[in-house]
Write a protein that holds these residues in place. Structure first.
Motif, PDB file in Angstrom:
ATOM      1  N   GLY A 127       0.782  -1.233   0.000  1.00 18.82           N
ATOM      2  CA  GLY A 127       0.000   0.000   0.000  1.00 18.82           C
ATOM      3  C   GLY A 127       0.806   1.272   0.000  1.00 18.82           C
ATOM      4  N   THR A 128       1.989   1.241  -0.577  1.00 20.03           N
ATOM      5  CA  THR A 128       2.784   2.462  -0.654  1.00 20.03           C
ATOM      6  C   THR A 128       3.131   2.773  -2.108  1.00 20.03           C
ATOM      7  N   LEU A 129       3.714   3.930  -2.315  1.00 22.16           N
ATOM      8  CA  LEU A 129       4.030   4.423  -3.651  1.00 22.16           C
ATOM      9  C   LEU A 129       5.479   4.115  -4.006  1.00 22.16           C
ATOM     10  N   LEU A 130       5.746   4.097  -5.312  1.00 20.86           N
ATOM     11  CA  LEU A 130       7.124   4.003  -5.791  1.00 20.86           C
ATOM     12  C   LEU A 130       7.461   5.246  -6.583  1.00 20.86           C
ATOM     13  N   LEU A 131       8.505   5.962  -6.135  1.00 22.70           N
ATOM     14  CA  LEU A 131       9.016   7.137  -6.822  1.00 22.70           C
ATOM     15  C   LEU A 131      10.366   6.786  -7.432  1.00 22.70           C
ATOM     16  N   VAL A 132      10.564   7.142  -8.705  1.00 27.88           N
ATOM     17  CA  VAL A 132      11.802   6.795  -9.390  1.00 27.88           C
ATOM     18  C   VAL A 132      12.478   8.042  -9.944  1.00 27.88           C
ATOM     19  N   ASP A 133      13.722   8.235  -9.538  1.00 25.16           N
ATOM     20  CA  ASP A 133      14.581   9.237 -10.169  1.00 25.16           C
ATOM     21  C   ASP A 133      15.148   8.588 -11.430  1.00 25.16           C
ATOM     22  N   ASN A 134      14.536   8.915 -12.568  1.00 23.30           N
ATOM     23  CA  ASN A 134      14.928   8.365 -13.869  1.00 23.30           C
ATOM     24  C   ASN A 134      15.643   9.435 -14.689  1.00 23.30           C
ATOM     25  N   ALA A 135      16.406  10.280 -13.989  1.00 20.69           N
ATOM     26  CA  ALA A 135      17.026  11.428 -14.648  1.00 20.69           C
ATOM     27  C   ALA A 135      17.823  11.036 -15.881  1.00 20.69           C
ATOM     28  N   HIS A 136      18.486   9.878 -15.821  1.00 16.30           N
ATOM     29  CA  HIS A 136      19.371   9.482 -16.922  1.00 16.30           C
ATOM     30  C   HIS A 136      18.686   8.588 -17.947  1.00 16.30           C
ATOM     31  N   GLY A 137      17.384   8.330 -17.788  1.00 13.08           N
ATOM     32  CA  GLY A 137      16.750   7.334 -18.648  1.00 13.08           C
ATOM     33  C   GLY A 137      15.518   7.791 -19.398  1.00 13.08           C
ATOM     34  N   ALA A 138      15.458   9.053 -19.805  1.00 14.29           N
ATOM     35  CA  ALA A 138      14.264   9.546 -20.499  1.00 14.29           C
ATOM     36  C   ALA A 138      13.968   8.753 -21.764  1.00 14.29           C
ATOM     37  N   TYR A 139      15.000   8.207 -22.394  1.00 14.59           N
ATOM     38  CA  TYR A 139      14.824   7.506 -23.673  1.00 14.59           C
ATOM     39  C   TYR A 139      14.329   6.073 -23.511  1.00 14.59           C
ATOM     40  N   ALA A 154       5.939   2.322 -11.767  1.00 10.30           N
ATOM     41  CA  ALA A 154       6.237   3.448 -10.883  1.00 10.30           C
ATOM     42  C   ALA A 154       5.049   4.413 -10.835  1.00 10.30           C
ATOM     43  N   ASP A 155       4.840   5.028  -9.674  1.00  7.21           N
ATOM     44  CA  ASP A 155       3.732   5.972  -9.515  1.00  7.21           C
ATOM     45  C   ASP A 155       4.131   7.388  -9.923  1.00  7.21           C
ATOM     46  N   LEU A 156       5.327   7.781  -9.545  1.00  6.12           N
ATOM     47  CA  LEU A 156       5.871   9.083  -9.926  1.00  6.12           C
ATOM     48  C   LEU A 156       7.276   8.874 -10.462  1.00  6.12           C
ATOM     49  N   CYS A 157       7.633   9.672 -11.455  1.00 14.11           N
ATOM     50  CA  CYS A 157       8.925   9.489 -12.112  1.00 14.11           C
ATOM     51  C   CYS A 157       9.373  10.830 -12.676  1.00 14.11           C
ATOM     52  N   CYS A 158      10.664  11.092 -12.599  1.00 14.16           N
ATOM     53  CA  CYS A 158      11.192  12.307 -13.218  1.00 14.16           C
ATOM     54  C   CYS A 158      12.281  11.938 -14.218  1.00 14.16           C
ATOM     55  N   ASP A 159      12.346  12.693 -15.300  1.00 15.33           N
ATOM     56  CA  ASP A 159      13.367  12.502 -16.333  1.00 15.33           C
ATOM     57  C   ASP A 159      14.094  13.818 -16.564  1.00 15.33           C
ATOM     58  N   SER A 160      15.401  13.759 -16.708  1.00 13.69           N
ATOM     59  CA  SER A 160      16.152  14.911 -17.207  1.00 13.69           C
ATOM     60  C   SER A 160      16.203  14.803 -18.726  1.00 13.69           C
ATOM     61  N   ALA A 161      15.268  15.443 -19.391  1.00 17.97           N
ATOM     62  CA  ALA A 161      15.232  15.367 -20.852  1.00 17.97           C
ATOM     63  C   ALA A 161      16.537  15.859 -21.456  1.00 17.97           C
ATOM     64  N   HIS A 162      17.164  16.844 -20.815  1.00 15.15           N
ATOM     65  CA  HIS A 162      18.379  17.437 -21.390  1.00 15.15           C
ATOM     66  C   HIS A 162      19.577  16.494 -21.346  1.00 15.15           C
ATOM     67  N   LYS A 163      19.473  15.388 -20.589  1.00 18.10           N
ATOM     68  CA  LYS A 163      20.602  14.459 -20.529  1.00 18.10           C
ATOM     69  C   LYS A 163      20.666  13.531 -21.736  1.00 18.10           C
ATOM     70  N   THR A 164      19.512  13.025 -22.178  1.00 17.07           N
ATOM     71  CA  THR A 164      19.533  12.014 -23.246  1.00 17.07           C
ATOM     72  C   THR A 164      18.594  12.337 -24.407  1.00 17.07           C
ATOM     73  N   LEU A 165      17.970  13.493 -24.394  1.00 17.54           N
ATOM     74  CA  LEU A 165      17.085  13.905 -25.485  1.00 17.54           C
ATOM     75  C   LEU A 165      17.525  15.285 -25.973  1.00 17.54           C
ATOM     76  N   PRO A 166      17.105  15.701 -27.177  1.00 17.28           N
ATOM     77  CA  PRO A 166      17.507  17.006 -27.714  1.00 17.28           C
ATOM     78  C   PRO A 166      16.706  18.148 -27.093  1.00 17.28           C
ATOM     79  N   VAL A 167      17.058  18.463 -25.846  1.00 20.83           N
ATOM     80  CA  VAL A 167      16.349  19.489 -25.073  1.00 20.83           C
ATOM     81  C   VAL A 167      17.393  20.374 -24.395  1.00 20.83           C
ATOM     82  N   LEU A 168      17.087  21.655 -24.274  1.00 21.19           N
ATOM     83  CA  LEU A 168      18.019  22.584 -23.641  1.00 21.19           C
ATOM     84  C   LEU A 168      18.244  22.237 -22.175  1.00 21.19           C
ATOM     85  N   THR A 169      19.412  22.627 -21.659  1.00 16.96           N
ATOM     86  CA  THR A 169      19.769  22.333 -20.271  1.00 16.96           C
ATOM     87  C   THR A 169      18.691  22.833 -19.313  1.00 16.96           C
ATOM     88  N   GLY A 170      18.310  21.960 -18.395  1.00 18.28           N
ATOM     89  CA  GLY A 170      17.255  22.277 -17.439  1.00 18.28           C
ATOM     90  C   GLY A 170      15.919  21.676 -17.814  1.00 18.28           C
TER      91      GLY A 170
END
Length: 261
Positions: A127-139, A154-170
């Motif tokens: 009965g709990t949530l899973l949060l994933v820091d997927n900063a390096h795995g947007a692709y 995963a219930d919540l997930c974040c991606d750093s698009a600028h690490k592995t996708l064509p997106v500006l820093t941030g």
């Protein structure tokens, strides 16, 4: 307006209940995830793998939340924390109260991936949530075989698009899983606003918008071309005596002889 429409397009591409654009990196999204998971909890605490990014520690402080660390049975790097679903289950079974969430980093900075599907199943069993820091795995969503954390439960997930996708820093994403509480989808924008500037970079937002077209039309072609080349490079390095570590397909991590990573 147009930002909401672009975020809806991104949600379709990533297979989420809701996707929010972020202009201050995964750090801002991590703070929002911790805040969302802490809501309604008198004394929120998190069960977290110890290789968490410092943004997670800042988020705990800002949200007045505690943490119990999960340590791997064996590791040779401060950047790696190869925990298992069995370890998570044991910790949850022995906990006096349920945590606000379980928090993990996958892939980590060295290209190691956790068994997210199995960990998610354990979290939901208790009965709990899973949060994933997927900063390096947007692709990861767009690989021939989908290895994306949200797809794996995963219930919540974040991606750093600028690490592995064509997106500006941030440029980054905050994703809400399809089976996550709807309150997260309703409150995600406000949670991000608590930890971000009131003057977000519209250049970064525009790059996230343009990236939708790339994800829809080009990324799978590029991955099909690049993945064999990266695999061949890893094989060549190993044939020459180098030790290649990690399972992330788009990252090459080399261990030098006689050193720790």
């Amino acid at each position: 307006g147009i930002i909401a429409q672009s975020e809806e397009n991104a949600a379709v591409l990533f297979g989420t209940q809701k996707t929010f654009f972020v202009t201050e990196g995964s750090s801002q999204a991590i703070r929002a995830m911790v805040h969302l998971a802490s809501q309604g909890k008198e004394k929120p605490w998190f069960l977290a793998a110890r290789n968490a990014h410092k943004a997670f520690l800042y988020a705990l402080a800002l949200c007045d939340a505690e943490v119990t660390w999960l340590w791997p049975e064996k590791t040779d790097s401060v950047c790696a924390c190869p925990i298992t679903a069995e370890q998570v289950e044991e910790a949850l079974r022995n906990a006096e109260t349920a945590p606000a969430a379980v928090y993990v980093t996958s892939p980590d900075y060295l290209g190691n991936e956790l068994p997210i599907k199995e960990i998610a199943e354990v979290c939901h069993k208790y009965g709990t949530l899973l949060l994933v820091d997927n900063a390096h795995g947007a692709y990861l969503r767009f690989l021939p075989v989908d290895r994306y954390p949200i797809t794996s439960g995963a219930d919540l997930c974040c991606d750093s698009a600028h690490k592995t996708l064509p997106v500006l820093t941030g440029g980054a994403y905050l994703h809400i899983g399809k089976n996550a509480p709807e309150v997260f989808a309703r409150g995600g924008k406000q949670a991000l606003a608590l930890f971000g500037s009131t003057s977000p970079s519209y250049l970064t937002l525009a790059s996230l918008d343009l990236c939708n077209l790339y994800l829809e039309e080009k990324i799978q072609e590029d991955l099909q071309r690049l993945l064999p080349a990266i695999s061949q490079t890893k094989e060549m390095l190993m044939q020459k005596g180098w030790e290649v570590t990690g399972t992330e397909p788009m990252k090459i991590t080399i261990r030098c002889a006689g050193t720790e990573i």
